[in-house]
Design an enzyme around this catalytic site. Structure first.
Site, PDB file in Angstrom:
ATOM      1  N   ASN A   1      39.265  28.105  27.393  1.00  0.00           N
ATOM      2  CA  ASN A   1      40.103  29.310  27.417  1.00  0.00           C
ATOM      3  C   ASN A   1      41.555  28.852  27.537  1.00  0.00           C
ATOM      4  O   ASN A   1      41.995  28.444  28.611  1.00  0.00           O
ATOM      5  CB  ASN A   1      39.720  30.204  28.611  1.00  0.00           C
ATOM      6  CG  ASN A   1      40.628  31.413  28.695  1.00  0.00           C
ATOM      7  OD1 ASN A   1      41.295  31.767  27.726  1.00  0.00           O
ATOM      8  ND2 ASN A   1      40.661  32.050  29.854  1.00  0.00           N
TER       9      ASN A   1
ATOM     10  N   LYS B   1      44.239  30.561  27.264  1.00  0.00           N
ATOM     11  CA  LYS B   1      45.148  31.566  27.859  1.00  0.00           C
ATOM     12  C   LYS B   1      46.433  31.654  27.023  1.00  0.00           C
ATOM     13  O   LYS B   1      46.379  31.549  25.813  1.00  0.00           O
ATOM     14  CB  LYS B   1      45.429  31.250  29.319  1.00  0.00           C
ATOM     15  CG  LYS B   1      44.171  30.955  30.128  1.00  0.00           C
ATOM     16  CD  LYS B   1      44.433  30.922  31.597  1.00  0.00           C
ATOM     17  CE  LYS B   1      43.212  30.365  32.317  1.00  0.00           C
ATOM     18  NZ  LYS B   1      43.168  30.682  33.720  1.00  0.00           N
TER      19      LYS B   1
ATOM     20  N   GLU C   1      41.874  37.731  34.919  1.00  0.00           N
ATOM     21  CA  GLU C   1      43.309  37.935  34.683  1.00  0.00           C
ATOM     22  C   GLU C   1      43.543  39.251  33.954  1.00  0.00           C
ATOM     23  O   GLU C   1      44.535  39.948  34.184  1.00  0.00           O
ATOM     24  CB  GLU C   1      43.894  36.735  33.911  1.00  0.00           C
ATOM     25  CG  GLU C   1      43.989  35.520  34.826  1.00  0.00           C
ATOM     26  CD  GLU C   1      43.923  34.174  34.129  1.00  0.00           C
ATOM     27  OE1 GLU C   1      44.089  34.111  32.905  1.00  0.00           O
ATOM     28  OE2 GLU C   1      43.682  33.169  34.834  1.00  0.00           O
TER      29      GLU C   1
ATOM     30  N   GLU D   1      32.813  33.577  37.337  1.00  0.00           N
ATOM     31  CA  GLU D   1      34.094  32.939  37.647  1.00  0.00           C
ATOM     32  C   GLU D   1      34.662  33.505  38.944  1.00  0.00           C
ATOM     33  O   GLU D   1      35.334  34.547  38.931  1.00  0.00           O
ATOM     34  CB  GLU D   1      35.096  33.216  36.525  1.00  0.00           C
ATOM     35  CG  GLU D   1      34.669  32.682  35.176  1.00  0.00           C
ATOM     36  CD  GLU D   1      35.882  32.372  34.334  1.00  0.00           C
ATOM     37  OE1 GLU D   1      36.066  31.201  34.003  1.00  0.00           O
ATOM     38  OE2 GLU D   1      36.662  33.294  34.033  1.00  0.00           O
TER      39      GLU D   1
HETATM   40  C1  PEP Z   1      39.523  30.467  33.215  1.00  0.00           C
HETATM   41  O1  PEP Z   1      40.540  30.576  32.588  1.00  0.00           O
HETATM   42  O2  PEP Z   1      38.601  31.269  33.057  1.00  0.00           O
HETATM   43  C2  PEP Z   1      39.400  29.371  34.197  1.00  0.00           C
HETATM   44  C3  PEP Z   1      38.232  29.159  34.757  1.00  0.00           C
HETATM   45  O3  PEP Z   1      40.513  28.621  34.441  1.00  0.00           O
HETATM   46  P1  PEP Z   1      40.592  27.225  35.259  1.00  0.00           P
HETATM   47  O4  PEP Z   1      39.550  26.321  34.672  1.00  0.00           O
HETATM   48  O5  PEP Z   1      41.984  26.745  35.054  1.00  0.00           O
HETATM   49  O6  PEP Z   1      40.281  27.542  36.693  1.00  0.00           O
END
Ligand code: PEP
Length: 263
Positions: A9, A11, A101, A173
């Site tokens: 991801n 982002k 997010e 998550e």
């Molecule tokens: C995410 O963007 O869903 C995520 C898990 O980010 P990170 O791995 O940076 O914690």
């Protein structure tokens, strides 16, 4: 044995140029393991088409491209939105919905997430559905109840008759582990993921529940992935920060297959 699934991801990162450079590097490093693991790259809207083309040009046709968001609407007066047809037209095959997010910063409610999930499935795209608790919820010992509510509100009254096996992926998550460097203890992540698998058996048709992979996300790194993938219920990882460098993300992809083969 379930085939591992590793999702990047990106982002709000990765221009078209950076995406192309990433894929060139990444392809070299994962060519040998690409048949043992499913890989999805989730890029910002403007880089999606570049990613689709760069994957083909670098021998990674099996890698799927996902969008990080989509409108729940078909078309019309929704300034700034992108619909599922627009994504499909450029070769996108999956969409992330319900990322914390989007829930927290962009105020997406369980109701919005339900509509978006339905739209993605109706459009024959793969749904990557995210759920997870805040630190406050965890400290109140309400994690399991919270996740059950998130999942039930999206899927309880969905018509599953046209949903293909493997069309839904769930990513657990914990919000307090995203982008913080704090990973959830693997045994606890495995416990929550097993609960999710038990829960969806009561909501999804049996063959869909059995083919739905449930991933862990939250500060996954090359140094954590082997232990995470060695757990009985964890089918893969959703990776944010560590997916931005081709080397690190390739290590995660390669270590994930090694862990599963050795388990
Ligand atoms: C995410 O963007 O869903 C995520 C898990 O980010 P990170 O791995 O940076 O914690």
């Amino acid at each position: 044995m379930t085939k591992p699934l590793i999702i990047a991801n990106w982002k709000l990162n990765m221009t078209q140029k950076q995406s192309s450079e990433f894929i060139k590097d990444f392809a070299e490093k994962v060519k040998a393991s690409q048949n043992q693991v499913d890989i999805i790259l989730s890029a910002p809207f403007t880089s999606l088409e570049t990613v689709v083309k760069a994957l083909t040009n670098n021998g990674l046709e099996k890698v799927t491209v996902a969008s990080q968001n989509v409108s729940e609407h078909e078309s019309g007066a929704f300034t700034g939105e992108i619909n599922t047809e627009m994504l499909k037209e450029i070769g996108v095959q999956a969409v992330i919905v319900g990322h914390s997010e989007r829930r927290e910063i962009f105020n997406e409610t369980n109701e919005t997430i339900k509509s978006k999930s339905k739209k993605v499935l109706d459009s024959n795209l793969k749904l990557i559905f995210c759920c997870g608790e805040s630190l406050e919820t965890r400290e109140k010992d309400e994690t399991d109840k919270w996740i059950e509510t998130q999942i039930r509100s999206a899927f309880n009254d969905l018509d599953f008759s046209k949903v293909e096996n493997d069309q839904i992926v769930i990513a657990y998550e914990p919000i307090w582990a995203i982008g913080t460097g704090k990973t959830c203890d693997s045994i606890e992540a495995n416990r929550v993921i097993q609960n999710i698998k038990d829960l969806i058996k009561n909501i999804f048709p049996a063959s869909l529940a059995n083919s739905t992979r449930v991933l862990y996300g939250g500060s996954v790194k090359p140094s954590t992935i082997e232990e995470q993938m060695a757990q009985t219920a964890i089918d893969g990882a959703l990776v944010g920060g560590a997916s931005l460098k081709a080397n690190d993300f390739a290590d995660i992809v390669n270590f994930s297959t090694k862990a599963v083969l050795n388990a």
